[in-house]
Design a protein around this motif. Structure first.
Motif, PDB file in Angstrom:
ATOM      1  N   ASP A  67     -27.689 -11.814  52.678  1.00  0.00           N
ATOM      2  CA  ASP A  67     -28.365 -12.583  51.643  1.00  0.00           C
ATOM      3  C   ASP A  67     -28.626 -11.772  50.377  1.00  0.00           C
ATOM      4  O   ASP A  67     -29.157 -12.295  49.397  1.00  0.00           O
ATOM      5  CB  ASP A  67     -29.676 -13.174  52.173  1.00  0.00           C
ATOM      6  N   ARG A 117     -23.454 -20.819  44.819  1.00  0.00           N
ATOM      7  CA  ARG A 117     -24.272 -21.481  45.848  1.00  0.00           C
ATOM      8  C   ARG A 117     -23.634 -21.368  47.228  1.00  0.00           C
ATOM      9  O   ARG A 117     -24.320 -21.165  48.239  1.00  0.00           O
ATOM     10  CB  ARG A 117     -24.480 -22.948  45.477  1.00  0.00           C
ATOM     11  N   THR A 121     -25.485 -19.433  50.144  1.00  0.00           N
ATOM     12  CA  THR A 121     -25.818 -20.184  51.355  1.00  0.00           C
ATOM     13  C   THR A 121     -25.190 -19.554  52.592  1.00  0.00           C
ATOM     14  O   THR A 121     -25.866 -19.316  53.602  1.00  0.00           O
ATOM     15  CB  THR A 121     -25.348 -21.644  51.229  1.00  0.00           C
ATOM     16  N   ALA A 227     -24.749 -28.129  54.861  1.00  0.00           N
ATOM     17  CA  ALA A 227     -25.427 -27.745  53.618  1.00  0.00           C
ATOM     18  C   ALA A 227     -24.541 -27.866  52.385  1.00  0.00           C
ATOM     19  O   ALA A 227     -25.046 -28.030  51.266  1.00  0.00           O
ATOM     20  CB  ALA A 227     -25.942 -26.311  53.740  1.00  0.00           C
TER      21      ALA A 227
END
Length: 343
Positions: A67, A117, A121, A227
């Motif tokens: 992340d 994104r 993600t 997602a």
């Protein structure tokens, strides 16, 4: 005169201590593209890429996390792709592992923001679950001559370990002269115990890396599909070469299939970077191969893959170096001595 280039985006493990400050040095801490990425991170309540890049010190425990590393590498790579000189015509785009997500954005199948994104993600999901691990082991010697018998023996060992009860081990990435293997702790331990050390470095575990490109990642793939809907995907503007060496062509791409490949096949099956570079060379015959930053470690795998493809008759490291000295076949934007040739 236009220079035709294949653009290559790097994967995880390319933002290390030497790369701290890369965005600030090359793109300005508040460039428009970086600012848009910062806004996405801030909206999600996460530390911005500018703040991460501008930190005073680097720590492996933090910067190897999915992340953290994933969005940083994405920002560096896409900013580099946007900074290419006007005389360069990108004829195809590819990437290594996570670099596939970056290739989708650099090639126009995703907007830069949606590409970011996707990376943010998937990097977060991988870190959250952290299923299994990865290690790297070479099958080529220092001369880069193809020892296919040695490669076959290593892959046979991998299959043997994987067939044992309570152990999982698979080929994660076919990376030029390297095998990136992924599995559970028992499988990785069994391989490490069975092979001789090489160069004082290998077999080398990769910190904070999950068992990418294996069936162990099926739960992550499923959450990614939930997602990140298929509506994010568009017709690519440039041909995209995936982790099988297959080409997704502008105007002829089934975007639903591209979405499914990206968040199913690509996550759960072996990523053949060597095949992607072979296709890039033979299908598009570029004047040069450009690897975006950060870092420059992927350049070796590109060069080894070109040797394996026998591109321009190159058969080993010495042959590659001779062609490189004459024609500048490969440029790594993460290298200060090469970056200026393409920006």
């Amino acid at each position: 005169m236009t220079r035709k280039a294949v653009l290559i985006c790097p994967g995880r493990g390319t933002y290390n201590a030497a790369e701290l400050g890369y965005l600030g040095r090359h793109h300005g801490a508040r460039s428009d593209l970086v600012a848009r990425f910062d806004a996405i991170r801030a909206e999600a309540g996460r530390e911005t890429v500018s703040a991460l890049d501008g930190a005073e010190r680097f720590s492996v425990s933090k910067y190897s996390r999915g992340d953290v590393a994933s969005p940083l590498i994405c920002a560096c790579s896409l900013a580099d792709a946007a900074a290419l000189a006007e005389d360069i015509e990108v004829v195809a785009v590819t990437g290594n592992s996570m670099g596939w997500y970056l290739a989708l954005a650099a090639g126009g199948a995703l907007t830069p923001e949606d590409g970011f994104r996707v990376v943010d993600t998937m990097g977060s999901l991988m870190q959250e679950h952290l299923i299994g691990g990865q290690l790297v082991y070479p099958w080529m010697g220092d001369d880069w001559r193809a020892d296919r018998t040695r490669k076959a023996e290593l892959l046979e060992l991998v299959a043997d370990i994987d067939a044992r009860d309570g152990q999982t081990l698979r080929l994660s990435i076919d990376l030029g002269g390297m095998l990136v293997l992924a599995g559970d702790e028992a499988g990785l331990n069994a391989f490490e115990a069975a092979v001789p050390p090489v160069g004082g470095r290998f077999p080398m575990r990769l910190a904070n890396h999950a068992a990418f490109h294996t069936g162990l990642q099926a739960p992550v793939a499923e959450q990614g599909r939930t997602a990140l809907p298929a509506t994010l995907f568009h017709q690519p503007q440039k041909p995209l070469i995936d982790g099988r060496g297959s080409v997704w062509w502008p105007g002829a791409t089934d975007t639903q299939a591209l979405w499914r490949y990206t968040f199913d096949t690509q996550v759960c099956e072996t990523y053949d970077f060597t095949a992607a570079i072979r296709t890039a060379a033979r299908e598009f015959a570029p004047d040069l191969f450009i690897v975006t930053g950060p870092g420059a470690t992927l350049g070796g795998a590109v060069a080894q893959s070109l040797v394996l493809a026998q591109w321009k008759g190159i058969a080993d490291k010495a042959g590659f170096e001779a062609v490189q000295a004459r024609d500048t076949l490969l440029v790594s934007m993460g290298r200060e001595d090469q970056r200026a040739q393409v920006t």
